[in-house]
Motif scaffolding. Sequence first.
Motif, PDB file in Angstrom:
ATOM      1  N   SER A   2       0.966  -1.070   0.110  1.00 36.27           N
ATOM      2  CA  SER A   2      -0.146  -0.047  -0.093  1.00 36.27           C
ATOM      3  C   SER A   2       0.974   1.165   0.095  1.00 36.27           C
ATOM      4  O   SER A   2       1.931   0.943   1.335  1.00 36.27           O
ATOM      5  N   HIS A  83      -2.957   3.550  -3.620  1.00 36.13           N
ATOM      6  CA  HIS A  83      -2.574   2.505  -4.769  1.00 36.13           C
ATOM      7  C   HIS A  83      -2.399   1.131  -3.486  1.00 36.13           C
ATOM      8  O   HIS A  83      -1.551   1.258  -2.584  1.00 36.13           O
ATOM      9  N   PHE A  89      -7.249  -4.411  -2.007  1.00 30.19           N
ATOM     10  CA  PHE A  89      -8.058  -3.399  -2.913  1.00 30.19           C
ATOM     11  C   PHE A  89      -9.573  -4.318  -2.478  1.00 30.19           C
ATOM     12  O   PHE A  89     -10.515  -3.026  -2.504  1.00 30.19           O
ATOM     13  N   TYR A  93     -12.441  -2.471  -0.536  1.00 33.55           N
ATOM     14  CA  TYR A  93     -13.519  -2.370  -1.189  1.00 33.55           C
ATOM     15  C   TYR A  93     -14.578  -2.856  -0.346  1.00 33.55           C
ATOM     16  O   TYR A  93     -16.025  -1.857  -0.913  1.00 33.55           O
ATOM     17  N   LEU A 165      -9.277   4.299  -4.865  1.00 32.52           N
ATOM     18  CA  LEU A 165      -8.058   3.351  -4.395  1.00 32.52           C
ATOM     19  C   LEU A 165      -8.271   2.394  -5.812  1.00 32.52           C
ATOM     20  O   LEU A 165      -9.224   2.334  -6.640  1.00 32.52           O
ATOM     21  N   CYS A 167      -6.769  -0.565  -7.573  1.00 32.63           N
ATOM     22  CA  CYS A 167      -5.948  -1.754  -7.323  1.00 32.63           C
ATOM     23  C   CYS A 167      -4.313  -2.458  -8.340  1.00 32.63           C
ATOM     24  O   CYS A 167      -3.892  -0.320  -8.883  1.00 32.63           O
TER      25      CYS A 167
END
Length: 389
Positions: A2, A83, A89, A93, A165, A167
């Motif tokens: 991240s 990222h 991710f 989500y 955000l 992926c």
Amino acid sequence: MSRIHHFGISTRNLIQRVSQFKNQLGFQIFAHRDKTSGVKQNEAISLFLNSIIVTIENVEDSNKDESSMPLPITDWISDVAIHLSIEDFKKTYHRVCNSGVYIKQSMNIVNETDNDIQRHNETQTDSNSTSVSHEMGLRLDTGCLSKSIQMFSIESPFPHISHTLICGQCNCIQLTDQCTDPILRTKLEENSSDQLSNSCLTGFITCHRVLGRTCQICDQKYGGVCSIVPPPVSHVDHVTFACHTSTSQKFLKWYKDCLGFVETRFINTKDGNGFILEGSNGMRLSAMQYWMCSEKGVEFDSISDPPVQLIFAEPLPNAGRNQVQTFLDHNGGPGIQHIAFHTEDITHTVSGLRNLGISFITPPPEYYSMMEKLSAIKNTGEDLDLLKE
């Protein structure tokens, strides 16, 4: 994995702001986005310096929705994009969905459909969720929905600030590497495309200078190629939010519940809620890191895999005028007070930037009495008196 992918600035003077990043900070332009009639897409420029990417968007008060909150009087940081690996991710989500936060924009997560996302957003419009959203300053915008999402964007609890955000498949960093590496740039020219494919910078077009050609947009509006020696900064170290007195805990809870951030505990604290910096510039500082897999334990390499770090600062009651209160007054409320860049040589970096006209805010004397800070300075071998200057 991240990290901060990029941050976005909204400005009413695009040419001036781009010039500052180029000629005072050594950033290079690598992509443009033109204003498109009939679409909510303002003119914007994307620049980079090593792994730091910034997008600067021109805003016009006439384009503002009459029902929305007034825009800040001055330029402001309007987006912090994170990222993530594919695994993190997906977890983030679903965490966002379960937290009841409205997804304002989504493009290209697997296993999700238009109806899935539409149902999620519709469930956030009942009376209970609306009151929560209003309290935290969330805007319920209409999202761009698709069957597979590579990125999604949400409004933060801070006015006019979003979080995108992304992926772990975006090629922006690879593209910026190609800008500076002659061999990679040759390959880029051979497979050149005006559109930034597989990139989160939607609507942006690769600058022709990246391809070794003349760029009329840059030449006419933003001058020639940056000629200054760029400062030795590698990545975004942290993002600092300024909050009103006694409100930072509310924001920390939002980032924990919605995005999975974990609060960093200070060694010396009076009430367990962050570090209190006393004196005439009294303020409370709290910190968080993105740590989705915190139960497993994670070790970060400060350069190759820097953590996403957020700092929340609020003035203490009856404190003297300090930099946090000054920002709140100037900005018209809470927001991002600064973005910090990481450097291995802070004294020479600051000295060089000052020579290029960059102004720095002088930390209060009490800042250098913090045990954590003194320990960090000692470990770097820096001269304390020199840093105070």
